[in-house]
Design an enzyme around this catalytic site. Sequence first.
Site, short mmCIF file in Angstrom:
data_model
loop_
_atom_site.label_atom_id
_atom_site.label_comp_id
_atom_site.label_asym_id
_atom_site.label_seq_id
_atom_site.Cartn_x
_atom_site.Cartn_y
_atom_site.Cartn_z
N ALA A 105 -15.25 36.61 -20.57
CA ALA A 105 -14.78 35.23 -20.48
C ALA A 105 -14.84 35.08 -18.87
CB ALA A 105 -13.39 34.96 -20.89
N ASP A 171 -17.36 44.46 -16.88
CA ASP A 171 -17.06 43.53 -15.67
C ASP A 171 -15.53 43.65 -15.77
OD1 ASP A 171 -17.54 42.12 -13.31
OD2 ASP A 171 -17.03 40.23 -14.56
N CYS A 224 -15.00 42.51 -8.72
CA CYS A 224 -15.36 41.53 -7.55
C CYS A 224 -14.24 42.00 -6.63
CB CYS A 224 -14.99 40.16 -8.05
SG CYS A 224 -13.52 39.88 -9.04
#
Length: 442
Positions: A105, A171, A224
Amino acid sequence: MTLPQHFIKQTKALLQDEYTAFEKALLETPPTSIRVNNKMDYRPEGDSVSWCHNAYYLPERPLFTSDPLFHAGVYYVQEASSMFLSQVVSQYLQESQTVLDLCAAPGGKSTLLLQFLPQDCLLVSNEMNRQRSHILDENIAKWGNPNVMVTNNNADDFSSIKGFFDAIVVDAPCSGEGMFRKDKQAIAEWSEQNVQICAERQRKILADVWDALKPNGILVYSTCTYNRKENEENVEWLCDEFEAEILPINLNANTDIVVTDFGYRFFQHRTKGEGFFISVVRKNENTSSVKKLKQDFKKGIKFVSTNDIPFKMSEKYAFKFVNDENHIRAYIEHHFERFMYLNSKLKCIDSGLLVAEIKGKDYIPSAQLALSKALDTESVERAELDYKTAISYLKRESIELSHSSVGFVLVQYKQQSLGWVKNIGTRSNNLYPTNWRIRMNL
């Protein structure tokens, strides 16, 4: 912008003489970037993203909610650095038949995978958070590929599906240092303790999902964030713990990407995008522990003949149709047994392509079908909407189609499908999903 002192210290250690330029870049306006679907020949004004085909920087950030093409899935708004995944796909995943996007998501990396993986590859797009999994499902549906299933599972739920996937993309949830420029809340929530918690959680996620990867399969790990604990140290741990092999990524002409001992880094003062880290490893195992799929999938399955489906599909795809409690679903024939196996193992939000719901004698076409690349749009009645009417439709307001036949009509904007209405002459019933509707005053 007031940065935490320990963050400054650790980032200065990483960047040394470049730290001043980095801190200055954090005060600049973040770039806006989109990645274009192949639904139409669409080329926005702006520079190309050098490491991703069909991706562009926009000169300014528009109000995407007000653009019907955004709702039609013509493009996806995605941070540019994370689009570097496309390079990994082109270099390592072109033979993949089964791929898992574990932490998917809201859908940026999954739609990218659907764009760059082989068309006959099955993608499992998973999100651990239940609420976010429905947002993911909407974005996957709008992208329009039928070779995907959306699931809502924890990483350890995949441990029983041993050796199923050719590739897994993780991720990982992280401390978000790379998003400081875009998300001030990320700064407020940052702490040394949180970095440590994230690093430990990331290792658990990697360990939990590792068995689901085939021998010699590829695992892509990304975050990130900047710190080595969540990035290089985790990849090094993975290589040591599971004897994985670190793989190089060809950067081509993208020399501003920083190469480290266990991955690749994007910094705002070097590349046009946000902070990002990515690494690729291979699972070095010679013996396979792959579980064989159950062969008796026909038991309890209600197959539907193609002749009984009132909607024509594109000849690009070969489907098997199933009646699942009066919901007609289409599954890529090549992957049918894999779909059924995963349906029995995972919490599926969506599986294959929902074609229609049977109510009485009616086959009510789904929003997924309207937006799918698998629908032969020439075979259904269509109505072209002007901008104002398209926005009214997307708000789920009633619209009038005085020149259309009575029945189900596919409404479009600039020849791009938005959804269905049931036209009853003097008015029409808007079939756009309630939870997708525009709530903003436009």
